[in-house]
Design an enzyme around this catalytic site. Structure first.
Site, mmCIF file in Angstrom:
data_model
loop_
_atom_site.group_PDB
_atom_site.id
_atom_site.type_symbol
_atom_site.label_atom_id
_atom_site.label_comp_id
_atom_site.label_asym_id
_atom_site.label_seq_id
_atom_site.Cartn_x
_atom_site.Cartn_y
_atom_site.Cartn_z
ATOM 1 N N LYS A 191 -8.160 -8.090 9.013
ATOM 2 C CA LYS A 191 -7.471 -7.280 8.006
ATOM 3 C C LYS A 191 -7.673 -5.784 8.276
ATOM 4 O O LYS A 191 -8.785 -5.278 8.185
ATOM 5 C CB LYS A 191 -8.044 -7.649 6.634
ATOM 6 C CG LYS A 191 -7.555 -6.799 5.497
ATOM 7 C CD LYS A 191 -6.171 -7.182 5.076
ATOM 8 C CE LYS A 191 -5.614 -6.238 4.036
ATOM 9 N NZ LYS A 191 -4.177 -6.390 3.884
ATOM 10 N N GLY A 221 0.817 -1.214 0.000
ATOM 11 C CA GLY A 221 0.000 0.000 0.000
ATOM 12 C C GLY A 221 0.849 1.261 0.000
ATOM 13 O O GLY A 221 0.462 2.292 -0.551
ATOM 14 N N ASN A 222 2.067 1.154 0.584
ATOM 15 C CA ASN A 222 2.916 2.338 0.698
ATOM 16 C C ASN A 222 3.613 2.689 -0.622
ATOM 17 O O ASN A 222 4.253 3.721 -0.724
ATOM 18 C CB ASN A 222 3.938 2.129 1.806
ATOM 19 C CG ASN A 222 4.601 0.797 1.647
ATOM 20 O OD1 ASN A 222 4.068 -0.223 2.077
ATOM 21 N ND2 ASN A 222 5.723 0.797 0.977
ATOM 22 N N LYS A 247 -3.362 -9.219 0.069
ATOM 23 C CA LYS A 247 -2.799 -9.198 -1.282
ATOM 24 C C LYS A 247 -1.535 -10.051 -1.405
ATOM 25 O O LYS A 247 -1.224 -10.540 -2.487
ATOM 26 C CB LYS A 247 -2.550 -7.768 -1.754
ATOM 27 C CG LYS A 247 -1.428 -7.032 -1.052
ATOM 28 C CD LYS A 247 -0.231 -6.840 -1.931
ATOM 29 C CE LYS A 247 0.934 -6.198 -1.234
ATOM 30 N NZ LYS A 247 1.026 -6.084 0.191
ATOM 31 N N LYS A 294 3.061 -11.751 4.641
ATOM 32 C CA LYS A 294 4.151 -11.718 3.647
ATOM 33 C C LYS A 294 5.054 -12.934 3.820
ATOM 34 O O LYS A 294 5.418 -13.609 2.858
ATOM 35 C CB LYS A 294 5.018 -10.462 3.815
ATOM 36 C CG LYS A 294 4.384 -9.224 3.258
ATOM 37 C CD LYS A 294 5.386 -8.065 3.318
ATOM 38 C CE LYS A 294 4.647 -6.765 3.457
ATOM 39 N NZ LYS A 294 3.641 -6.526 2.431
#
Ligand code: ADP
Ligand code: MG
Length: 301
Positions: free
Chosen positions: A123, A5-6, A202, A264
């Site tokens: 989330k 997102g960053n 994601k 991740k």
């Protein structure tokens, strides 16, 4: 290439469109250069964007509210557009415009309606609130490294519906932008699909896509240089390489929190274990170096 997102909104930014376009130049200039050497699939998060859309519609009673699955579809469109136009500029700067084709694909991701994630929202999405504000919000929030954020259900991705289309596009030479925001979450009912109120992680969706398409290198680009143990303490140590066995041990020890580094690491472990290919978690500023094996945390068998 899974963009965090960053890649769009950096810490401390309000998330204005101009900021998002500006931020995208960093990853996409590198991806444009890599496209001379690699065939690339770009996936991306949507946490801040989908949370903002939720907030926006909650401020308005004049039109019907949209379910989360529709908002996820909207973010695939808006972020896909921003990635495409930035990529176009970066390819042009390299003289590759017209030679390198790209496309954004709406993507459904199948989840199980009995997934425990539906009972236990995990989330974080949307803006960060201070504790006193979070306590007064009409929905559940969770404390993250950045502050309090809204939490929604996040079921596990089972399969990417458009995997064949994505593979064909890759084989035809396109850069494909897909599985945005983890994909539009759908449940299979006999031969049809219907959307559900959730946001898929994601990184887990990207690992599934990487596996189903059969990629050689799976990169997750984020706002830290890689994976650390004792993160944020005096003992903090970033890892250059980690075996999936060791990574699983640290994961179980609670080194990687759910909703941020946890998925991740889980995504990397899953991909390396099943596909026996490379997975790297690296900084958005070091994507090229990570692909070439010179930055980030590399997961090994
Ligand atoms: P993205 O938008 O890229 O998915 P996330 O915020 O979900 O980013 O995950 C990256 C964040 O994970 C980092 O900003 C960092 O604060 C946090 N983090 C938590 N534990 C660790 C760890 N052990 N090593 C590195 N980063 C960690
Ligand atoms: Mg994340």
């Amino acid at each position: 290439m899974a963009l965090g997102g960053n890649a769009l909104i950096r810490k401390g930014q309000a998330g204005k469109v101009e900021e998002q376009f500006e931020n995208l130049k960093r990853p996409l200039s590198q991806i444009a250069r890599l496209s001379e050497e690699y065939r690339i699939i770009i996936t991306h998060g949507n946490g801040p964007q989908v949370g903002n859309l939720l907030l926006q519609q909650e401020c308005c009673d004049a039109v019907p509210r949209l379910p989360l699955e529709i908002l996820v579809a909207q973010t695939q469109g808006q972020i896909g557009y921003m990635i495409e136009s930035t990529l176009d500029n970066e390819l042009m700067a390299l003289g590759l415009d017209g030679k390198q084709l790209f496309v954004t694909l709406l993507s459904y991701v199948v989840v199980d309606d009995k997934d425990p994630g539906f009972l236990n929202p995990s989330k974080p999405i949307g803006p960060v609130f201070p504790e006193d504000v979070a306590q007064k919000l009409p929905y559940p929030t969770v404390k993250t490294g950045k502050g309090y954020r809204r939490v929604v259900a996040s079921p596990r991705p089972l399969t990417i519906v458009e995997k064949r289309e994505i593979k064909r596009l890759i084989d035809a030479g396109f850069i494909v932008i897909a599985c945005g925001g983890g994909g539009i979450p759908v449940i299979r009912e006999s031969r049809s699909f219907h959307g559900v109120d959730a946001v898929i992680d994601k990184d887990l969706a990207s690992a599934k896509l990487a596996e189903e398409v059969g990629v050689d290198v799976f990169v997750m680009a984020t706002d830290v240089e890689g994976v650390a143990i004792s993160y944020g303490t005096g003992e903090e140590r970033f890892l250059d390489r980690v075996s999936i066995h060791e990574a699983r041990y640290y994961l179980e020890k609670g080194e990687f929190p759910p909703g941020s580094m946890g998925p991740k690491v889980e995504a990397a472990i899953q991909f390396v274990e099943r596909c026996r290919k490379r997975a790297v978690i690296a900084s958005i500023d070091a994507i090229e170096m990570a692909v070439h094996g010179n930055a980030g945390t590399e997961f090994t068998l």
